[in-house]
Design a protein around this motif. Structure first.
Motif, short mmCIF file in Angstrom:
data_model
loop_
_atom_site.label_atom_id
_atom_site.label_comp_id
_atom_site.label_asym_id
_atom_site.label_seq_id
_atom_site.Cartn_x
_atom_site.Cartn_y
_atom_site.Cartn_z
N VAL A 79 -0.11 -13.27 1.30
CA VAL A 79 0.94 -13.64 2.25
C VAL A 79 2.12 -12.71 2.01
CG1 VAL A 79 0.22 -16.05 2.39
CG2 VAL A 79 1.93 -15.38 0.70
N GLY A 80 2.90 -12.47 3.05
CA GLY A 80 4.00 -11.51 2.92
C GLY A 80 5.19 -11.85 3.78
N ILE A 81 6.34 -11.39 3.34
CA ILE A 81 7.59 -11.48 4.09
C ILE A 81 8.21 -10.09 4.12
CG2 ILE A 81 8.71 -12.29 1.96
CD1 ILE A 81 10.92 -13.50 3.66
N SER A 94 8.47 -4.90 2.69
CA SER A 94 7.98 -6.27 2.58
C SER A 94 7.59 -6.61 1.16
CB SER A 94 6.81 -6.48 3.54
OG SER A 94 5.59 -6.41 2.95
N ILE A 95 7.63 -7.92 0.86
CA ILE A 95 7.18 -8.47 -0.41
C ILE A 95 5.87 -9.20 -0.13
CG2 ILE A 95 7.75 -9.93 -2.38
CD1 ILE A 95 9.66 -7.59 -1.96
N ALA A 161 3.28 -12.34 7.37
CA ALA A 161 1.87 -12.01 7.60
C ALA A 161 0.98 -12.78 6.64
CB ALA A 161 1.64 -10.51 7.43
N VAL A 162 -0.26 -13.01 7.11
CA VAL A 162 -1.32 -13.61 6.29
C VAL A 162 -2.51 -12.66 6.33
CG1 VAL A 162 -2.84 -15.59 5.94
CG2 VAL A 162 -0.56 -15.93 6.90
N GLY A 163 -3.05 -12.34 5.16
CA GLY A 163 -4.16 -11.41 5.09
C GLY A 163 -5.50 -12.05 5.36
N PRO A 164 -6.57 -11.26 5.38
CA PRO A 164 -7.91 -11.80 5.57
C PRO A 164 -8.33 -12.65 4.38
CG PRO A 164 -8.02 -9.48 4.95
CD PRO A 164 -6.57 -9.79 5.18
N LYS A 165 -9.15 -13.65 4.62
CA LYS A 165 -9.57 -14.53 3.55
C LYS A 165 -10.52 -13.81 2.58
CE LYS A 165 -8.99 -18.94 5.92
NZ LYS A 165 -9.60 -20.24 6.28
#
Length: 236
Positions: A79-81, A94-95, A161-165
């Motif tokens: 997950v990112g901001i 982003s972090i 953002a949310v990455g692929p599982k």
């Protein structure tokens, strides 16, 4: 005896449903977070991405120091901001953090988002002056904590953002795989209000309805299964 078993099955279903709810976070919850390197009391709290259940807490400690904690479900994804000059991914810093399921060990890094391909999202780079980064996995949620040094107020255009599982950056290069979901928002740091762009709101509104329908159908199937077993017990 049969009646008792029916009651047990019924409360098992209720317990299963409540266990899903217990994994959520909210700005009204009693927030405590051990394992971070700065004081996390008296933070403002705002829901910043409702369809993905992202919660942002922040606090200005002085003229140039801010605390941030991003809370998000741990879906076995990164997950990112990001802080953006214009609300777009490219040109942002982003972090990003992740804790693979069962590992107990996570990673958190700053990335310079210089393009849309993995090779252009550079780890350990970016324009943010960050310290005391940490990531905590608690109650099936991820908490990204960091302190931001800035002479001005942080950029109000934030991206998430949310990455692929089940796919995480490798320690060989820490390059990010393409995200599976993202949004762009504007945060008013003074009032603690966040708004998504009009395009994002329309898209996420559709996604929220789909998710709600899916959740309702899942719970209905579970209830029917429980009732089915109860009827079998009663009539056998």
């Amino acid at each position: 005896m049969k009646t008792s078993l029916v009651v047990i099955l019924f409360f098992y279903f209720l317990g299963f449903s409540s266990s899903e709810d217990s994994q959520s976070d909210s700005c009204s919850s009693n927030f405590t977070l051990p394992g971070i390197t700065f004081n996390a009391t008296s933070l403002k709290c705002v829901s910043v991405w409702s369809s993905e259940d992202f919660i942002l807490r922040y606090q200005q400690l002085g003229p140039s120091l801010w605390n941030f904690i991003l809370s998000a479900p741990n879906t076995n994804s990164y997950v990112g901001i990001g802080f953006s000059p214009d609300g777009k991914m490219v040109g942002s810093s982003s972090i990003v953090g992740w804790v693979p399921s069962g590992s107990g060990k996570g990673a958190i890094k700053q990335y310079s988002l210089e393009g849309t391909r993995p090779s252009t999202c550079l780890p350990d780079k970016g324009e943010l002056s960050i310290k005391n980064m940490s990531i905590v996995s608690q109650s099936n949620r991820l908490f990204l904590a960091f302190q931001l040094n800035t002479t001005d107020q942080p950029k109000s255009k934030l991206i998430y953002a949310v990455g692929p599982k089940n796919k995480f950056p490798s320690s060989s290069d820490y390059l990010l795989s393409e995200h599976r979901s993202e949004t762009s928002t504007t945060l008013n740091f003074a009032t603690g209000t966040s708004s998504e762009s009009e395009e994002e709101e329309e898209e996420k509104g559709s996604d929220s309805k789909t998710q709600a329908k899916s959740s309702t159908m899942r719970n209905t199937v579970l209830l029917l299964n429980v009732l089915g077993w109860a009827l079998v017990v009663i009539f056998t």
